[in-house]
Scaffold this motif. Sequence first.
Motif, short mmCIF file in Angstrom:
data_model
loop_
_atom_site.label_atom_id
_atom_site.label_comp_id
_atom_site.label_asym_id
_atom_site.label_seq_id
_atom_site.Cartn_x
_atom_site.Cartn_y
_atom_site.Cartn_z
N CYS A 11 0.95 -1.17 -0.10
CA CYS A 11 -0.07 -0.07 0.00
C CYS A 11 0.97 1.20 -0.06
CB CYS A 11 -0.88 0.13 1.06
SG CYS A 11 -2.35 -0.96 0.91
N GLY A 15 -0.32 4.93 -1.93
CA GLY A 15 -0.40 6.04 -1.05
C GLY A 15 0.41 7.36 -1.82
N THR A 18 -1.74 8.11 -4.84
CA THR A 18 -2.95 8.84 -4.43
C THR A 18 -2.60 10.11 -4.26
OG1 THR A 18 -3.94 6.82 -3.35
CG2 THR A 18 -4.57 9.16 -2.51
N ALA A 35 -2.24 12.30 8.61
CA ALA A 35 -1.52 10.83 7.98
C ALA A 35 -0.59 10.53 8.96
CB ALA A 35 -0.94 11.12 6.79
N TRP A 39 -1.13 6.90 11.10
CA TRP A 39 -0.10 6.13 11.09
C TRP A 39 0.18 5.63 12.70
CZ3 TRP A 39 4.96 5.05 12.24
CH2 TRP A 39 5.58 4.09 11.59
N LEU A 64 -1.00 3.01 3.56
CA LEU A 64 -1.42 4.04 2.61
C LEU A 64 -1.14 5.23 2.92
CD1 LEU A 64 -3.29 4.33 0.13
CD2 LEU A 64 -5.26 4.52 1.63
N CYS A 65 -1.06 5.44 4.29
CA CYS A 65 -0.70 6.88 5.08
C CYS A 65 0.92 7.05 5.00
CB CYS A 65 -1.46 6.93 6.49
SG CYS A 65 -2.87 6.89 6.41
N PHE A 68 2.59 10.09 3.16
CA PHE A 68 1.86 11.28 3.25
C PHE A 68 2.82 12.32 3.92
CE2 PHE A 68 -1.57 9.28 1.19
CZ PHE A 68 -2.10 10.29 0.64
#
Length: 105
Positions: A11, A15, A18, A35, A39, A64-65, A68
């Motif tokens: 992921c 991220g 994205t 984020a 996390w 995903l985070c 960021f």
Amino acid sequence: METLLAFWRACGPLGGITLSLSGRSKRWIYGVLMAGAIWRLGQTVLALVQQTSVKIGIALARGLCSPFPGICSQAIWRTKGEPDMQGRVLATRFLLTQLATPLGR
């Protein structure tokens, strides 16, 4: 444990994609704070939860985070610094971060 790391690593690029598709934002600080909070909350919940399905979901959210905070922090430094000094400022920031890393472990 290897399964969780695999989901987390899968992921991370999602991220980054994205974030790149979202375009330029005026509120980079929200990316750093929110984020980072998600996390760290995921890290805490991951340590407390026993169910494998919940752990996989949290690993996905953490992956995903994970890009960021770093990317948003770099964007803040780039927008606030003079264009002529950005290379020096970012290199100095990186050096200070690397010097402080052994202190936090």
